[in-house]
Design a protein around this motif. Structure first.
Motif, short mmCIF file in Angstrom:
data_model
loop_
_atom_site.label_atom_id
_atom_site.label_comp_id
_atom_site.label_asym_id
_atom_site.label_seq_id
_atom_site.Cartn_x
_atom_site.Cartn_y
_atom_site.Cartn_z
N LEU A 47 -42.22 -62.09 -108.80
CA LEU A 47 -41.62 -62.02 -109.73
C LEU A 47 -41.27 -63.64 -110.61
N SER A 48 -40.98 -64.67 -110.23
CA SER A 48 -40.85 -65.42 -110.70
C SER A 48 -41.57 -66.74 -109.51
N PHE A 49 -41.73 -67.84 -109.91
CA PHE A 49 -42.15 -68.92 -109.15
C PHE A 49 -41.99 -70.73 -109.76
N SER A 50 -41.52 -71.20 -108.73
CA SER A 50 -40.85 -72.39 -109.32
C SER A 50 -42.18 -73.59 -109.43
N HIS A 56 -48.34 -75.91 -107.05
CA HIS A 56 -49.37 -75.93 -105.60
C HIS A 56 -50.44 -74.59 -105.64
N ARG A 57 -50.21 -73.68 -105.35
CA ARG A 57 -50.78 -72.31 -106.72
C ARG A 57 -52.03 -72.81 -107.65
N LEU A 58 -51.48 -73.20 -108.18
CA LEU A 58 -52.86 -73.88 -109.42
C LEU A 58 -53.49 -74.85 -108.75
N ARG A 59 -53.22 -76.14 -107.80
CA ARG A 59 -54.03 -76.88 -107.71
C ARG A 59 -54.99 -76.09 -105.99
N SER A 99 -32.36 -76.28 -109.61
CA SER A 99 -32.19 -77.67 -110.36
C SER A 99 -33.65 -77.55 -110.90
N GLY A 100 -34.53 -77.32 -110.92
CA GLY A 100 -35.85 -77.08 -111.11
C GLY A 100 -36.30 -75.73 -112.08
N ALA A 101 -37.54 -76.14 -113.01
CA ALA A 101 -37.75 -74.98 -113.89
C ALA A 101 -38.94 -73.56 -112.80
N HIS A 102 -39.40 -72.66 -113.47
CA HIS A 102 -39.41 -71.43 -112.84
C HIS A 102 -40.10 -71.44 -114.32
N TYR A 103 -41.10 -70.38 -113.34
CA TYR A 103 -41.72 -69.27 -114.53
C TYR A 103 -42.59 -68.15 -114.15
#
Length: 512
Positions: A47-50, A56-59, A99-103
């Motif tokens: 449902l979401s990724f950090s 990493h997936r986009l790269r 502590s990091g953004a998710h999408y």
């Protein structure tokens, strides 16, 4: 359709993030990446990724495009994620436990993916006219029954249903023919259910947007008006109650109450297991996998929506804390002014050598604060960290050896393995695992043997746990690198042409 005016259509086509995505020069690449990452039917979708995971997936996706000599998406992954978030195609948020953004996908990207998926599958998928008509009729009939408060009308409906059921029971007991669906009708109803499931999963984004809108509105009200903490909290609770009373909120609460009930989950899982064993839809592997993941997927979607309430509470807590800090700051300023005036008055009295006036004082308008000791959290010792550095020795030989092992791993070709079973059972009613391996020799080793047993377990073929057989597996010696022969004892596995000819599946025995 009353809202589809010329102005409404023009505004929608000019301002909708969904249309901007479909009209984008990189629409095909963006939609493909978002669908593969968030909507693919495999264990990697979520449902979401950090931020780091999605970068990493986009790269990796960019490297694949570069290998295919497609000169697109040449910028940095961070830039594209920022642009897609600003365009409304991705929702960027900060979870409470991270502590990091998710999408995650927005409802606009969900709509774009569903539109392209429906358009591409329009020619190949089954058009379920009969099943959809029955669904409409059943829904309208249920609406009439549920909306009527007439006890005589309800009793008449129940008696009619009982008569119909009793007649069918007597027919079956008397040896009459059991009416079943034609395979085409089975496939038609199955595809209708899958389409509804996909639509349901996409509609969760709209519910999440409602909760997020509440949080933004509360924050804007608190920043625009100098209101008291109680007024901010009251307006937020009123807005949340309003959402729960609206049609979407009532429907979502009923959905959560039903889905989170253990009995409902158990019954739904049993139904899904029976559906996936129907022969008429055995070739619809992608749709079957989608249905198999239905319960955990819906639970995750509902849990994600419920987290919006938690994020609203966090926003309220932060706003109220900010107001408390502002009150403390203003109080400190007032006290400083009082001390300044008192010191100035004292110096004046000392200089004039006059007695202290009797009318000096201060009036404070306040209320008594009531605090409960139960609101205080229990004391917990502070977390300690061992800051002593440890010396780590990097062995390049071990790293290279493990890297070669990782590079030598091969993936199992599940579709081709199932095609081999279908071709083998087309010539004979059944075939054993050793004979099947002769038709398709093991290429990956023992793990491929386990894969055949996994397929037999998932697809309902016969696995006899009370009997075992030995199968020779040719592999490589881990120490010498030369060929080696392993004899693996496994349960006797028999693959059948149809699942009805196989006995009830039993638990697999782990190969030794």
């Amino acid at each position: 359709m009353s809202g589809m005016t010329l102005d409404a259509i023009s505004t929608f086509l000019d301002s909708s993030p969904t249309i901007r995505l479909l009209k984008s020069d990189l629409a095909a690449y963006v939609i493909f990446f978002l669908r593969q990452s968030f909507k693919a039917n495999n264990e990697e979708s979520a449902l979401s990724f950090s931020h780091d995971d999605l970068v990493h997936r986009l790269r990796n996706y960019q490297e694949e495009l570069h290998e295919e000599e497609r000169p697109v998406l040449l910028g940095s992954p961070d830039r594209y994620l920022r642009e897609w978030s600003d365009a409304g195609w991705l929702r960027r948020f900060l979870p409470a436990d991270s502590s990091g953004a998710h999408y995650q996908l927005t409802r606009y990207s969900e709509d774009a993916i569903r539109f392209v998926d429906n358009a591409l599958s329009r020619d190949s998928r089954l058009v379920g006219t009969e099943s959809r008509l029955r669904l409409v009729i059943d829904t309208l009939a249920d609406l009439v029954r549920g909306a009527s408060s007439d006890p005589d009308r309800r009793l008449q409906d129940l008696l009619s249903q009982r008569e119909r059921i009793d007649a069918e029971i007597e027919s079956v007991r008397g040896g009459g023919k059991v009416e079943t669906y034609h395979p085409a009708q089975i496939r038609e109803r199955f595809h209708t259910a899958v389409d509804l499931l996909k639509t349901l999963q996409g509609d969760f984004r709209a519910v999440e947007d409602r909760f997020e809108t509440i949080g933004r509105q509360v924050q804007r009200d608190a920043m625009a008006d100098d209101r008291r903490r109680g007024e901010i909290l009251a307006s937020a609770l009123d807005a949340e109650d309003l959402i729960k009373q609206q049609d979407e909120g009532v429907s979502f609460n009923a959905f959560v109450n039903f889905l989170f009930a253990p009995h409902a989950q158990s019954k739904l899982r049993e139904t899904i297991a029976e559906v996936t064993r129907i022969d008429a839809i055995s070739s619809e592997r992608a749709a079957i996998e989608h249905v198999r993941a239905m319960v955990p997927s819906l639970l995750a979607e509902a849990d994600n929506v419920l987290r919006q309430t938690g994020r609203l509470s966090q926003t309220l807590r932060r706003l109220l804390d900010d107001q408390s800090a502002g009150h403390r700051k203003r109080t400190a300023e007032v006290l400083r002014d009082i001390r300044t005036l008192a010191l100035r008055l004292k110096n004046q009295i000392d200089a004039d050598k006059q007695p202290l006036p009797n009318d000096i004082g201060i009036e404070v308008e306040t209320v008594i604060g009531v605090a409960s000791p139960l609101t205080r959290p229990f004391w917990t010792p502070p977390q300690t960290f061992d800051l002593t550095p440890e010396t780590q020795t990097i062995d390049l030989a071990i790293i290279q050896r493990e890297a070669r092992k990782l590079a030598s791993l091969q993936r199992l070709e599940w579709d081709r393995m199932r095609d081999t079973i279908a071709k083998a059972t087309a010539e004979s009613p059944s075939i054993g695992l050793p004979d099947l391996i002769k038709l398709r020799p093991l290429r990956v080793g023992v793990i491929e043997l386990v894969g055949w047993i996994q397929i037999a377990h998932e697809d309902g073929h016969r696995i006899d746990r009370d009997a075992v057989e030995e199968i020779e597996v040719h592999t490589l010696n881990a120490s010498t690198g030369g060929p080696a022969l392993l004899r693996v004892r496994v349960p006797i596995v028999t693959f059948h042409r149809t699942r009805e000819e196989a006995s009830v599946p039993v638990r697999t025995r782990r190969p030794r």
